[in-house]
Write a protein that holds these residues in place. Structure first.
Motif, PDB file in Angstrom:
ATOM      1  N   UNK A   6       0.928  -1.181   0.173  1.00  0.00           N
ATOM      2  CA  UNK A   6      -0.031   0.131  -0.013  1.00  0.00           C
ATOM      3  C   UNK A   6       0.900   1.253   0.010  1.00  0.00           C
ATOM      4  N   UNK A   7       1.901   1.292   1.006  1.00  0.00           N
ATOM      5  CA  UNK A   7       2.831   2.400   0.969  1.00  0.00           C
ATOM      6  C   UNK A   7       3.523   2.577  -0.433  1.00  0.00           C
ATOM      7  N   UNK A   8       3.997   1.529  -0.805  1.00  0.00           N
ATOM      8  CA  UNK A   8       4.853   1.695  -2.097  1.00  0.00           C
ATOM      9  C   UNK A   8       3.966   2.022  -3.384  1.00  0.00           C
ATOM     10  N   UNK A   9       2.731   1.288  -3.468  1.00  0.00           N
ATOM     11  CA  UNK A   9       1.863   1.729  -4.501  1.00  0.00           C
ATOM     12  C   UNK A   9       1.471   3.179  -4.479  1.00  0.00           C
ATOM     13  N   UNK A  10       1.684   3.895  -3.462  1.00  0.00           N
ATOM     14  CA  UNK A  10       1.204   5.355  -3.403  1.00  0.00           C
ATOM     15  C   UNK A  10       2.379   6.135  -3.985  1.00  0.00           C
ATOM     16  N   UNK A  11       3.677   5.674  -3.915  1.00  0.00           N
ATOM     17  CA  UNK A  11       4.689   6.434  -4.383  1.00  0.00           C
ATOM     18  C   UNK A  11       5.103   5.797  -5.901  1.00  0.00           C
ATOM     19  N   UNK A  12       4.741   4.675  -6.079  1.00  0.00           N
ATOM     20  CA  UNK A  12       5.058   4.091  -7.518  1.00  0.00           C
ATOM     21  C   UNK A  12       4.143   4.806  -8.472  1.00  0.00           C
ATOM     22  N   UNK A  13       2.892   4.949  -8.086  1.00  0.00           N
ATOM     23  CA  UNK A  13       1.834   5.503  -8.912  1.00  0.00           C
ATOM     24  C   UNK A  13       1.566   6.867  -8.662  1.00  0.00           C
ATOM     25  N   UNK A  14       2.676   7.682  -8.481  1.00  0.00           N
ATOM     26  CA  UNK A  14       2.790   9.101  -7.883  1.00  0.00           C
ATOM     27  C   UNK A  14       1.922   9.883  -8.696  1.00  0.00           C
ATOM     28  N   UNK A  21      10.736   2.983 -12.494  1.00  0.00           N
ATOM     29  CA  UNK A  21      11.568   2.509 -13.620  1.00  0.00           C
ATOM     30  C   UNK A  21      11.589   0.815 -13.325  1.00  0.00           C
ATOM     31  N   UNK A  22      11.544   0.346 -12.306  1.00  0.00           N
ATOM     32  CA  UNK A  22      11.552  -1.115 -11.466  1.00  0.00           C
ATOM     33  C   UNK A  22      10.496  -0.947 -10.539  1.00  0.00           C
ATOM     34  N   UNK A  23       9.582  -1.957 -10.737  1.00  0.00           N
ATOM     35  CA  UNK A  23       8.435  -1.864  -9.568  1.00  0.00           C
ATOM     36  C   UNK A  23       8.438  -3.242  -8.858  1.00  0.00           C
ATOM     37  N   UNK A  24       8.907  -3.149  -7.637  1.00  0.00           N
ATOM     38  CA  UNK A  24       9.085  -4.155  -6.483  1.00  0.00           C
ATOM     39  C   UNK A  24       7.909  -4.764  -6.032  1.00  0.00           C
ATOM     40  N   UNK A  25       6.648  -4.236  -6.535  1.00  0.00           N
ATOM     41  CA  UNK A  25       5.672  -5.016  -5.774  1.00  0.00           C
ATOM     42  C   UNK A  25       5.364  -6.506  -6.373  1.00  0.00           C
ATOM     43  N   UNK A  26       4.624  -7.059  -5.534  1.00  0.00           N
ATOM     44  CA  UNK A  26       4.069  -8.457  -5.793  1.00  0.00           C
ATOM     45  C   UNK A  26       5.301  -9.487  -5.722  1.00  0.00           C
ATOM     46  N   UNK A  27       6.496  -9.330  -5.197  1.00  0.00           N
ATOM     47  CA  UNK A  27       7.456 -10.236  -5.154  1.00  0.00           C
ATOM     48  C   UNK A  27       6.918 -11.473  -4.144  1.00  0.00           C
ATOM     49  N   UNK A  28       7.289 -12.832  -4.526  1.00  0.00           N
ATOM     50  CA  UNK A  28       7.208 -14.041  -3.766  1.00  0.00           C
ATOM     51  C   UNK A  28       8.413 -14.688  -3.738  1.00  0.00           C
ATOM     52  N   UNK A  29       8.563 -14.633  -2.334  1.00  0.00           N
ATOM     53  CA  UNK A  29       9.704 -15.681  -1.861  1.00  0.00           C
ATOM     54  C   UNK A  29       9.496 -17.254  -1.651  1.00  0.00           C
ATOM     55  N   UNK A  30       9.923 -18.165  -2.330  1.00  0.00           N
ATOM     56  CA  UNK A  30       9.638 -19.651  -2.151  1.00  0.00           C
ATOM     57  C   UNK A  30       9.782 -19.958  -0.778  1.00  0.00           C
ATOM     58  N   UNK A  31       8.560 -20.568  -0.245  1.00  0.00           N
ATOM     59  CA  UNK A  31       8.634 -20.901   1.204  1.00  0.00           C
ATOM     60  C   UNK A  31       7.851 -19.868   2.282  1.00  0.00           C
ATOM     61  N   UNK A  32       7.820 -18.506   1.606  1.00  0.00           N
ATOM     62  CA  UNK A  32       7.213 -17.731   2.373  1.00  0.00           C
ATOM     63  C   UNK A  32       6.369 -16.848   1.632  1.00  0.00           C
ATOM     64  N   UNK A  33       5.385 -17.457   0.826  1.00  0.00           N
ATOM     65  CA  UNK A  33       4.375 -17.087   0.068  1.00  0.00           C
ATOM     66  C   UNK A  33       3.369 -15.931   0.712  1.00  0.00           C
ATOM     67  N   UNK A  34       3.221 -16.169   2.025  1.00  0.00           N
ATOM     68  CA  UNK A  34       2.210 -15.243   2.744  1.00  0.00           C
ATOM     69  C   UNK A  34       3.132 -14.046   3.378  1.00  0.00           C
ATOM     70  N   UNK A  35       4.465 -14.072   3.119  1.00  0.00           N
ATOM     71  CA  UNK A  35       5.124 -13.204   3.539  1.00  0.00           C
ATOM     72  C   UNK A  35       4.992 -11.685   3.193  1.00  0.00           C
ATOM     73  N   UNK A  36       5.444 -10.527   3.713  1.00  0.00           N
ATOM     74  CA  UNK A  36       5.141  -9.204   3.222  1.00  0.00           C
ATOM     75  C   UNK A  36       6.773  -8.762   2.638  1.00  0.00           C
ATOM     76  N   UNK A  37       6.963  -8.803   1.244  1.00  0.00           N
ATOM     77  CA  UNK A  37       7.991  -8.459   0.828  1.00  0.00           C
ATOM     78  C   UNK A  37       7.838  -7.534  -0.486  1.00  0.00           C
ATOM     79  N   UNK A  38       8.901  -6.785  -0.644  1.00  0.00           N
ATOM     80  CA  UNK A  38       9.051  -5.622  -1.489  1.00  0.00           C
ATOM     81  C   UNK A  38      10.343  -5.597  -2.273  1.00  0.00           C
ATOM     82  N   UNK A  39      10.393  -6.081  -3.461  1.00  0.00           N
ATOM     83  CA  UNK A  39      11.500  -6.073  -4.380  1.00  0.00           C
ATOM     84  C   UNK A  39      12.356  -4.774  -4.433  1.00  0.00           C
ATOM     85  N   UNK A  40      13.331  -4.898  -5.257  1.00  0.00           N
ATOM     86  CA  UNK A  40      14.011  -3.552  -5.836  1.00  0.00           C
ATOM     87  C   UNK A  40      13.024  -2.605  -6.556  1.00  0.00           C
TER      88      UNK A  40
END
Length: 83
Positions: A6-14, A21-40
């Motif tokens: 939510x925080x990142x989407x506010x800034x990305x769609x500013x 240039x590179x959107x880090x939303x939606x990153x999935x880490x194997x074994x932690x699919x329910x985790x809260x991660x933001x990619x580069x």
């Protein structure tokens, strides 16, 4: 939606004009699919009046600010100058 997405989407769609240039939303880490991660994430065209410049963003987010010759790094807080 997770808090970081939510925080990142506010800034990305500013509506203030920063370009993602590179959107880090939606990153999935194997074994932690329910985790809260933001990619580069890269935000370009950032200006000092924009929220993504003034507010701290937790995560691997780089805000790119273009400066002109004669700009003093000492005149802006929390800015890393690469010459």
């Amino acid at each position: 939606m997770h808090q970081s997405e939510s925080i990142l989407s506010c800034h990305v769609s500013s509506p203030q004009g920063a370009k993602c240039l590179l959107d880090g939303r939606g990153v999935k880490v194997p074994g932690y699919e329910k985790g809260n991660f933001v990619g580069p994430t890269l935000l370009a065209g950032v200006k000092p009046h924009m929220d993504c410049y003034k507010q701290e963003i937790f995560g691997p987010v780089l805000s790119l600010l273009e400066v002109h010759e004669g700009f003093s790094c000492g005149s802006t807080s929390s800015l890393t100058c690469l010459a």
